[in-house]
Design an enzyme around this catalytic site. Structure first.
Site, PDB file in Angstrom:
ATOM      1  N   TRP A 170     -37.464 -23.437 -41.201  1.00  0.00           N
ATOM      2  CA  TRP A 170     -37.941 -23.522 -39.837  1.00  0.00           C
ATOM      3  C   TRP A 170     -38.796 -22.403 -39.509  1.00  0.00           C
ATOM      4  O   TRP A 170     -38.557 -21.410 -40.055  1.00  0.00           O
ATOM      5  CB  TRP A 170     -36.843 -23.609 -39.016  1.00  0.00           C
ATOM      6  CG  TRP A 170     -37.397 -23.460 -37.526  1.00  0.00           C
ATOM      7  CD1 TRP A 170     -37.856 -24.487 -36.827  1.00  0.00           C
ATOM      8  CD2 TRP A 170     -37.410 -22.269 -36.572  1.00  0.00           C
ATOM      9  NE1 TRP A 170     -38.466 -23.874 -35.385  1.00  0.00           N
ATOM     10  CE2 TRP A 170     -37.894 -22.529 -35.385  1.00  0.00           C
ATOM     11  CE3 TRP A 170     -36.637 -21.183 -36.663  1.00  0.00           C
ATOM     12  CZ2 TRP A 170     -38.171 -21.759 -34.269  1.00  0.00           C
ATOM     13  CZ3 TRP A 170     -36.947 -20.022 -35.768  1.00  0.00           C
ATOM     14  CH2 TRP A 170     -37.552 -20.450 -34.621  1.00  0.00           C
ATOM     15  N   ARG A 413     -28.172 -26.498 -33.736  1.00  0.00           N
ATOM     16  CA  ARG A 413     -28.722 -26.201 -32.460  1.00  0.00           C
ATOM     17  C   ARG A 413     -27.884 -26.667 -31.232  1.00  0.00           C
ATOM     18  O   ARG A 413     -28.466 -27.335 -30.222  1.00  0.00           O
ATOM     19  CB  ARG A 413     -30.017 -26.812 -32.447  1.00  0.00           C
ATOM     20  CG  ARG A 413     -31.202 -25.806 -31.535  1.00  0.00           C
ATOM     21  CD  ARG A 413     -32.277 -26.464 -30.994  1.00  0.00           C
ATOM     22  NE  ARG A 413     -33.254 -25.798 -30.217  1.00  0.00           N
ATOM     23  CZ  ARG A 413     -34.384 -26.229 -29.525  1.00  0.00           C
ATOM     24  NH1 ARG A 413     -34.591 -27.389 -29.363  1.00  0.00           N
ATOM     25  NH2 ARG A 413     -34.960 -25.484 -28.737  1.00  0.00           N
ATOM     26  N   ASP A 448     -38.830 -35.621 -31.110  1.00  0.00           N
ATOM     27  CA  ASP A 448     -38.488 -34.192 -31.950  1.00  0.00           C
ATOM     28  C   ASP A 448     -37.178 -34.674 -32.587  1.00  0.00           C
ATOM     29  O   ASP A 448     -36.191 -35.758 -32.297  1.00  0.00           O
ATOM     30  CB  ASP A 448     -38.387 -33.226 -30.941  1.00  0.00           C
ATOM     31  CG  ASP A 448     -38.512 -31.806 -31.625  1.00  0.00           C
ATOM     32  OD1 ASP A 448     -38.460 -31.669 -32.854  1.00  0.00           O
ATOM     33  OD2 ASP A 448     -38.714 -31.074 -30.903  1.00  0.00           O
ATOM     34  N   ASN A 450     -34.054 -32.054 -33.816  1.00  0.00           N
ATOM     35  CA  ASN A 450     -33.824 -30.449 -34.346  1.00  0.00           C
ATOM     36  C   ASN A 450     -32.630 -30.067 -34.962  1.00  0.00           C
ATOM     37  O   ASN A 450     -32.075 -28.889 -34.551  1.00  0.00           O
ATOM     38  CB  ASN A 450     -34.087 -29.759 -32.748  1.00  0.00           C
ATOM     39  CG  ASN A 450     -35.627 -29.549 -32.484  1.00  0.00           C
ATOM     40  OD1 ASN A 450     -36.148 -29.275 -33.069  1.00  0.00           O
ATOM     41  ND2 ASN A 450     -35.899 -29.829 -31.133  1.00  0.00           N
ATOM     42  N   CYS A 496     -42.043 -34.855 -34.817  1.00  0.00           N
ATOM     43  CA  CYS A 496     -41.714 -33.486 -34.933  1.00  0.00           C
ATOM     44  C   CYS A 496     -40.364 -33.189 -35.195  1.00  0.00           C
ATOM     45  O   CYS A 496     -39.554 -34.125 -34.633  1.00  0.00           O
ATOM     46  CB  CYS A 496     -41.860 -32.969 -33.357  1.00  0.00           C
ATOM     47  SG  CYS A 496     -41.382 -31.094 -33.148  1.00  0.00           S
ATOM     48  N   ASP A 518     -43.455 -24.912 -35.733  1.00  0.00           N
ATOM     49  CA  ASP A 518     -43.465 -24.239 -34.548  1.00  0.00           C
ATOM     50  C   ASP A 518     -44.097 -22.894 -34.830  1.00  0.00           C
ATOM     51  O   ASP A 518     -44.262 -22.121 -33.716  1.00  0.00           O
ATOM     52  CB  ASP A 518     -41.830 -23.884 -34.319  1.00  0.00           C
ATOM     53  CG  ASP A 518     -41.168 -25.074 -33.726  1.00  0.00           C
ATOM     54  OD1 ASP A 518     -42.089 -26.036 -33.482  1.00  0.00           O
ATOM     55  OD2 ASP A 518     -39.958 -25.184 -33.320  1.00  0.00           O
TER      56      ASP A 518
END
Ligand code: GLA
Length: 701
Positions: A170, A413, A448, A450, A496, A518
């Site tokens: 990331w 996350r 997204d 994550n 994403c 990012d």
């Protein structure tokens, strides 16, 4: 004609390449040749030169098209099955083959078990790409376990190949690595349930190729989940390359009468180096992979408020930003994370897809109306596959996530992953996005993802199916996005996953663009973008001009940042409420210029004139129909030097081109520009230039 079959010889011909294999005396499909085109089929000899027999069985010496675990094979194999009685090898004979147009199918059947494996080859003649995939069919009643079924296998002769892939994470996406393959195996793999940042699902192999010259063999997997690429330097003077769904923690129970189809691999050969490889793949991506309905639509310049406001999304503040974004020239205004549920941080709210009433007391409509009145379209962020523990969705459906029932479930996350093997979850996601898109004038979605998948268990499947969850999740994800695209054909979708974690050819056919990383620091971005561009097309490379790096690690001029972002699909992520007048003027100019150059950048041919890894100057060129656009970046000014010479490529020697260099208009021949080059006065670190060259006619103009 692109597929030729003669006796037991199969030859696939593209415009510039040939790929040949044959069935040997033992019935095994053996690779013969891959490389520059050999038009005369009679030159191929269907005998293998196996050399000394020695002590060992020679099956490992065979350069197989479909090696399967078992018998006396000890190399990496691309297929492994277990029959109900415990037998674990697939011994085949070629049952049949058909060649229809560009599509060759070869049917292999086990000599005593009811398993059929079909090898598919599709020749994309014009694009110089060969597509391969496999299909398994259980012709009997008993369950057959597929423990490994890669999409394709390739052979490269000799040894000493160099392999390029990434090893990112990331915020550090597309970090390139290159190694020479010696003895043993090189493995690139994702076990995160998505493509992820750690490697890219592809192989790039060469010996001494440069950007512009040398032979390169490549293949990309059209899949967005756990993948594996294995390149094994065998002791028998060939490199065996395999690519497909990872077999780590994988079992697919193929029940009687069922079929299993692997994702496909697009493979090719370039004799024009890494640049030639990129050109082939970018062109192929556009003609055959991107969604047909939208591929020719230029992507709008977007403004995204994430870096400006993070979770502090609030109607009035967004309206202020929208005003500035419109002034800067943005065509699409995107509200990122934080607009829904009780989402005030990444600890809560995911899964609760209602508009937050404190932040948007009258819903999204006033903001959308405002954005549209400013002449922009409206877009929004979602992360549909996830749920926070602190959410109404999780409280209502604690059994809708992946987990082992006996263990405390882990968070990534601060969130869990929804179980897409459960049809109810799929319906819930389609339903909430359908409603969001039907009730609001939304023309773009940033989708997204994550966290990585782990603890692959769930309440909706029996334990013997748990090893299929990795794949079933991807299938669920594809089902959802495909249905949404059908229901909302005018909506643009961006993929994403914490940045570039879903950049792959599987997502490319279902999305309109990727969020590349990012990390928006322009210097980091140049290396990220360069590696990205090896395989993936510039149109799909979303790149924002942001405030990043202006005050933390280094001060980078706005122009440099803008030029860097203009190399892909331009976006703006700055906090425009803090921008000064001079910067706003510059931003406007850059956005206006980008709109003029967009057809060339998004749809043209990319040439990496000099790599940013070697510095001090990084130069890129895009060209299309008589216009070329050069981007030049000085990374670090050298002592005593301020004139840097850049040589464009792909111009017509005898044509004349108009260009403006440092305020001076020039008309020069293609030959002069390419061989003499353009001298640029670059006075400081982070100087940059964007130069447009238009063909104005032939010699005498
Ligand atoms: C991820 C994305 C970012 C942003 C945040 C929001 O990190 O990559 O662009 O959308 O999530 O939480």
């Amino acid at each position: 004609m692109a597929v030729f079959v003669k006796d037991k010889l199969f030859v696939l011909q593209t415009r510039n390449t040939s790929y040949a294999f044959f069935q040997d005396e033992e019935g095994i499909l053996v690779h013969l040749y891959w490389g520059r085109k050999i038009a005369d089929l009679q030159d191929f000899e269907t005998v293998t030169m196996e050399g000394e027999q020695g002590f060992h069985p020679n099956i490992d010496k065979k350069r197989e098209e479909c090696s399967s675990y078992g018998m006396m094979r000890y190399k990496e194999t691309s297929l492994k099955v277990t029959y109900a009685d415990g037998v674990r090898d697939f011994r085949y004979r070629v049952k049949d083959w058909t060649a229809e147009g560009e599509h060759l199918k070869i049917v292999l059947e086990d000599i005593c078990y009811p398993l059929r494996i079909t090898l598919h080859y599709v020749v994309h003649e014009e694009e110089d790409i060969i597509e391969k995939w496999r299909e398994a069919e259980n012709l009997g009643q008993d369950n057959i376990q597929l423990e490994k079924i890669f999409s394709a296998e390739f052979t490269l002769p000799g040894e000493g190949y160099r392999s390029i892939n990434c090893n990112g994470t990331w915020n550090d996406d597309f970090k390139p690595f290159e190694d020479t393959l010696c003895a043993g195996k090189k493995v690139y793999e994702s076990l995160r349930g998505a493509t992820a940042h750690v490697a890219t699902p592809a192989f790039i192999l060469h010996k001494n190729a440069s950007e512009a010259a040398g032979e390169v063999y490549f293949g990309v997997l059209a899949y967005s989940g756990n993948f594996k690429v294995v390149a094994e330097q065998t002791p028998y003077d060939y490199l065996n390359v395999q690519i497909g769904i990872s077999d780590t923690d994988f079992i697919w129970n193929l029940k009687g009468g069922e079929r299993f189809i692997t994702p496909c691999v697009y493979a090719g050969y370039s004799c024009r180096g890494l640049g030639g490889m990129s050109n082939l793949l970018h062109r192929f991506a556009h003609s055959c992979v991107m969604p047909q309905a939208t591929k020719d639509k230029p992507l709008r310049v977007l403004y995204n408020s994430w870096e400006a406001t993070t979770f502090d999304v609030e109607c009035k503040k967004q309206m202020e930003l929208a005003k500035k974004a419109a002034e800067a020239g943005a065509e699409l205004f995107v509200v990122d994370d934080g607009w829904f549920g009780q989402r005030s941080s990444d600890h809560l709210g995911l899964g609760d897809w209602y508009v937050n009433p404190e932040k948007f007391p009258e819903g999204l409509k006033p903001l959308i109306d405002h954005v549209r009145a400013l002449g922009m379209d409206f877009g929004i962020w979602i992360e549909p596959e996830m749920v926070n523990e602190n959410s109404d969705l999780y409280r209502a459906h604690p059994d809708w996530i992946y987990r082992y029932q006996t263990r405390e479930v882990l968070e990534g996350r601060n969130q869990y992953m929804l179980d897409l093997t459960n049809q109810k979850v799929i319906d819930f996601i389609i339903d909430f996005i359908d409603r969001l898109l039907s009730e609001n004038e939304i023309s773009y979605i940033k989708w997204d993802m994550n966290r990585a998948l782990g603890e692959c268990g769930c309440a909706s499947l029996p334990p013997e199916e748990f090893k299929s969850i990795w794949l079933r999740h991807v299938q669920g994800f594809y089902t959802i996005i495909e249905e949404l695209r059908r229901n909302h054909p005018d909506v643009e979708f961006e993929a994403c996953a914490s940045g570039g974690g879903r950049v792959d050819f599987g997502c490319m056919s279902r999305f309109d663009e990727f969020w590349t990383s990012d990390n928006t620091d322009p210097l980091d971005r140049l290396t990220i973008q360069e590696t990205y561009s090896l395989l993936y097309p510039p149109k799909y490379m979303r790149a924002w001009i942001t405030d990043a790096a202006s005050n933390e690690r280094r001060r980078v001029p706005l122009l440099f940042k803008a030029h860097c972002a203009m190399c892909g699909a331009l976006g703006i992520g700055m906090n425009l409420n803090r921008i000064n007048e001079a910067d706003m003027e510059l931003l406007k100019e850059c956005v206006a210029l980008y709109k003029e150059l967009r057809p060339v950048v998004q749809f043209g041919r990319l040439t990496r004139l000099s790599t940013c890894r070697k510095g001090p100057v990084h130069a890129l060129q895009y060209d299309k129909a008589g216009t070329a656009v050069l981007f030049v970046f000085l990374l670090l000014k050298e002592r005593g030097k301020s004139i840097y010479n850049v040589k464009p490529a792909n111009l017509e020697e005898n044509a004349r081109y108009r260009l403006t260099v440092d305020g001076k208009e020039l008309i020069k021949s293609g030959a002069y520009l390419m061989y003499h080059g353009i001298d640029l006065q670059l006075e400081a670190d982070f100087s940059s230039r964007c130069i447009r060259m238009d063909k104005v006619g032939s010699k005498d103009v």
